[in-house]
Design an enzyme around this catalytic site. Structure first.
Site, PDB file in Angstrom:
ATOM      1  N   PHE A   1      38.891  39.775  40.922  1.00 42.59           N
ATOM      2  CA  PHE A   1      40.222  40.047  40.983  1.00 42.59           C
ATOM      3  C   PHE A   1      40.335  41.162  40.174  1.00 42.59           C
ATOM      4  O   PHE A   1      41.297  41.385  39.380  1.00 42.59           O
ATOM      5  CB  PHE A   1      41.297  38.932  40.522  1.00 42.59           C
ATOM      6  CG  PHE A   1      40.735  37.692  41.428  1.00 42.59           C
ATOM      7  CD1 PHE A   1      40.788  37.515  42.545  1.00 42.59           C
ATOM      8  CD2 PHE A   1      41.260  36.249  40.575  1.00 42.59           C
ATOM      9  CE1 PHE A   1      40.321  36.526  43.237  1.00 42.59           C
ATOM     10  CE2 PHE A   1      41.012  35.355  41.083  1.00 42.59           C
ATOM     11  CZ  PHE A   1      40.647  35.070  42.607  1.00 42.59           C
ATOM     12  N   HIS A   2      39.385  42.495  40.362  1.00 47.34           N
ATOM     13  CA  HIS A   2      39.483  43.337  39.608  1.00 47.34           C
ATOM     14  C   HIS A   2      39.654  44.715  40.488  1.00 47.34           C
ATOM     15  O   HIS A   2      38.687  45.644  40.314  1.00 47.34           O
ATOM     16  CB  HIS A   2      38.272  43.445  38.760  1.00 47.34           C
ATOM     17  CG  HIS A   2      38.039  42.491  37.668  1.00 47.34           C
ATOM     18  ND1 HIS A   2      36.864  42.193  37.026  1.00 47.34           N
ATOM     19  CD2 HIS A   2      38.919  41.540  37.189  1.00 47.34           C
ATOM     20  CE1 HIS A   2      37.156  41.187  36.117  1.00 47.34           C
ATOM     21  NE2 HIS A   2      38.508  40.917  36.302  1.00 47.34           N
ATOM     22  N   PRO A   3      40.370  44.559  41.622  1.00 47.27           N
ATOM     23  CA  PRO A   3      40.429  45.797  42.417  1.00 47.27           C
ATOM     24  C   PRO A   3      40.731  46.991  41.814  1.00 47.27           C
ATOM     25  O   PRO A   3      41.703  46.916  40.789  1.00 47.27           O
ATOM     26  CB  PRO A   3      41.384  45.351  43.543  1.00 47.27           C
ATOM     27  CG  PRO A   3      42.408  44.552  42.833  1.00 47.27           C
ATOM     28  CD  PRO A   3      41.392  43.786  41.905  1.00 47.27           C
TER      29      PRO A   3
END
Length: 552
Positions: free
Chosen positions: A467-469
């Site tokens: 969850f690090h876009p």
């Protein structure tokens, strides 16, 4: 409704900018589509698996079928709430490595090298070592963002660090200080037992000032007249209206929604905008491109002793922990349970860490589902600098329709080698003497999976987003055709419009992205105010002296 500055998005960067701009005396209006962050699901650190799986707090985005991961659609949680993703994340605090920012500067983001951003990390932090050592000279002492360390009472936290040492890796007392590489304590944005989100750290104090206001609305597009942004068209309670900006509009709506808003406003790849009947204001090929993320695997071990958090994984214990937290803000509920960490290099010749570990004393997924085998523990592990790139594109010119997100994970052959390395290096760590009293057997991948093909099959089926876009409106020189914003966060080709969030990262940083996103908001505020940057700090980071010839 109008203000000097209109900020779209009350997330990590948006809250920081609202605080710093209002502190300087200008008027600020923040637009946020999400609602309140009150309540235990968000504020209790141990409840972190709940808000990112609740539609009331999350935009609910999913990727397109990922072609290299068996066509799976991976979830992409983004905070739709006050505080943005800092209100639904795992609260892990990682600055990133010094070399990440030097790479940004080399890629055209002049003034964003490590010497330039370090003063902003210091300005934003109020760091508490908790008696666990650390690099005081490298840390901030009185910023709005409290950064703490968990109590590390569970013996597995120490076993993980000792196993790393036994495997030949260095220890580090502060991966956010001089030396990132090694095994040591993990840091969290938790203060006095509560999630210390950007909303708690920045937005609430800002809203106490007369010159800062917040309005709940869905931003539809930036209003641009004669090449200048003059406001934001919003849907507020079913009414379409324009909120006017006397000086500038600032987008801080996430690496998914910021490029979407740019494209809905006519800023983006001209051919793509034409497909959706959108008039082109600025033809910027880079909008929505360069999408990056961290993928990770959960390497899970069954425990031979009942020392894991699984003993609390029942209704009675959860109720007791919740009650203790509600009344005292203490106990198991007051930590995210990520209390030991590591950053290592995958092989000789890699200058600085390219693998990250989160260690957790329970075998559980982010959606809260525990391993069927009961007592266990796990390491989240994944490569830091994949060369795979994806894109965010419009599915429609209707602002209510989610964009298309294709990460294109594992599209490079190098990705597969890096992940196999991650699995094998992790198995070696779990095989060390420090874990001998605790290891029963490997749950996943499972000891029977050994060959490259077998591991690749596991990766295809089990790799998950961390969850690090980021990267979808990258920062660069004004004459760089792929850049979307210049080094002062100004959108190239439109006056009066800035963008400051994880969209602008030229390349993903080591570790979790909340700290770099807040730093981006802090630094952008000084660019917006035009008052000069904080003085550069030329502290040299630690690099392994034998990195050219040794993996550890």
């Amino acid at each position: 409704m109008e203000a000097d500055y209109v900020i779209v998005g009350a997330g990590s960067a948006g809250c920081a900018m609202a605080y710093r701009l209002s502190e300087a005396g200008v008027s600020v209006l923040v637009i946020e589509h999400g609602g309140s962050d009150a309540g235990p699901f968000i504020q209790m650190p141990a409840a972190l698996s709940y808000p990112m799986n609740m539609g009331v707090y999350d935009w609910g985005y999913k990727s397109e079928p990922e072609p290299h991961l068996n066509g799976r659609k991976l979830v992409c949680p983004r905070g739709k709430v006050i505080g943005g993703s800092s209100s639904i994340n795992g609260m892990v605090y990682v600055r990133g490595h010094a070399r990440d920012y030097d790479h940004w500067a080399d890629a055209g983001a002049q003034g964003w090298g490590y010497a330039d951003v370090l003063p902003y990390f210091k300005r934003m932090e109020h760091w508490h070592s908790g008696g666990h050592g650390g690099d005081k000279a490298w840390r901030g002492k009185d910023g709005p963002l409290h950064v703490t360390r968990g109590p590390r009472r569970n013996p597995l936290f120490n076993a993980f660090v000792q196993a790393g040492k036994q495997a030949g890796y260095p220890l580090t007392g502060d991966y956010n200080g001089q030396q990132q590489e090694g095994f040591g304590p993990m840091e969290q944005t938790v203060w006095r037992g509560r999630r210390w989100s950007a909303a708690n750290a920045y937005l609430r104090p800002a809203l106490k000032r007369d010159n800062c206001t917040l309005t709940r609305a869905l931003a539809r597009r930036v209003v641009i007249k004669d090449g200048r942004a003059v406001g934001v068209e919003v849907d507020r309670g079913g009414q379409i209206e324009v909120i006017h900006a006397r000086r500038e509009v600032i987008l801080a709506a996430s690496s998914i929604n910021s490029p979407k808003l740019l494209m809905l406003s006519g800023i983006g790849p001209a051919a793509h905008l034409a497909e959706h009947g959108i008039n082109v204001v600025a033809d910027r090929a880079g909008v929505g491109q360069n999408l990056q993320d961290h993928l990770e695997l959960y390497i899970q071990m069954a425990a031979s002793q009942p020392v894991t958090l699984y003993r609390y994984w029942n209704l009675f214990s959860k109720a007791r922990i919740g009650a203790q937290w509600l009344f005292t803000k203490a106990g198991m509920g007051a930590s995210n349970q990520f209390e030991s960490a590591a950053f290592i290099r995958s092989c000789a010749g890699v200058e600085y860490p390219d693998i990250q570990y989160h260690f957790l004393p329970i075998a559980v997924r982010y959606d809260g589902k525990v391993a069927a085998e009961g007592h266990g523990f796990q390491a989240h592990v994944g490569p830091m600098r994949s060369t795979s790139r994806g894109a965010v594109t419009l599915a429609s010119n209707d602002p209510n329709v989610a964009p298309k997100i294709l990460f294109n994970y594992m599209s490079q052959q190098q990705d597969w080698q890096e992940f196999r390395n991650c699995i094998r290096l992790t198995r070696e760590i779990f095989a060390q003497e420090a874990f001998k009293p605790y290891v029963k057997h490997e749950i996943q991948p499972g000891a029977d999976l050994q060959t490259d093909d077998e591991l690749d099959g596991f990766i295809r089926e089990h790799a998950e987003s961390a969850f690090h876009p980021c990267g979808t409106a990258r920062m660069g020189a004004r004459d760089d055709a792929g850049a979307v914003v210049d080094p002062e966060c100004r959108v190239i080709g439109v006056d009066g419009l800035r963008l400051a969030d994880s969209s602008i990262f030229p390349r993903i940083t080591n570790g979790n992205l909340n700290a770099p996103s807040i730093m981006t908001g802090e630094k952008a505020a000084d660019h917006i105010l035009g008052r000069g940057m904080l003085p550069a700090v030329n502290d040299a980071p630690w690099l392994h002296p034998d990195w050219k010839t040794a993996q550890r």
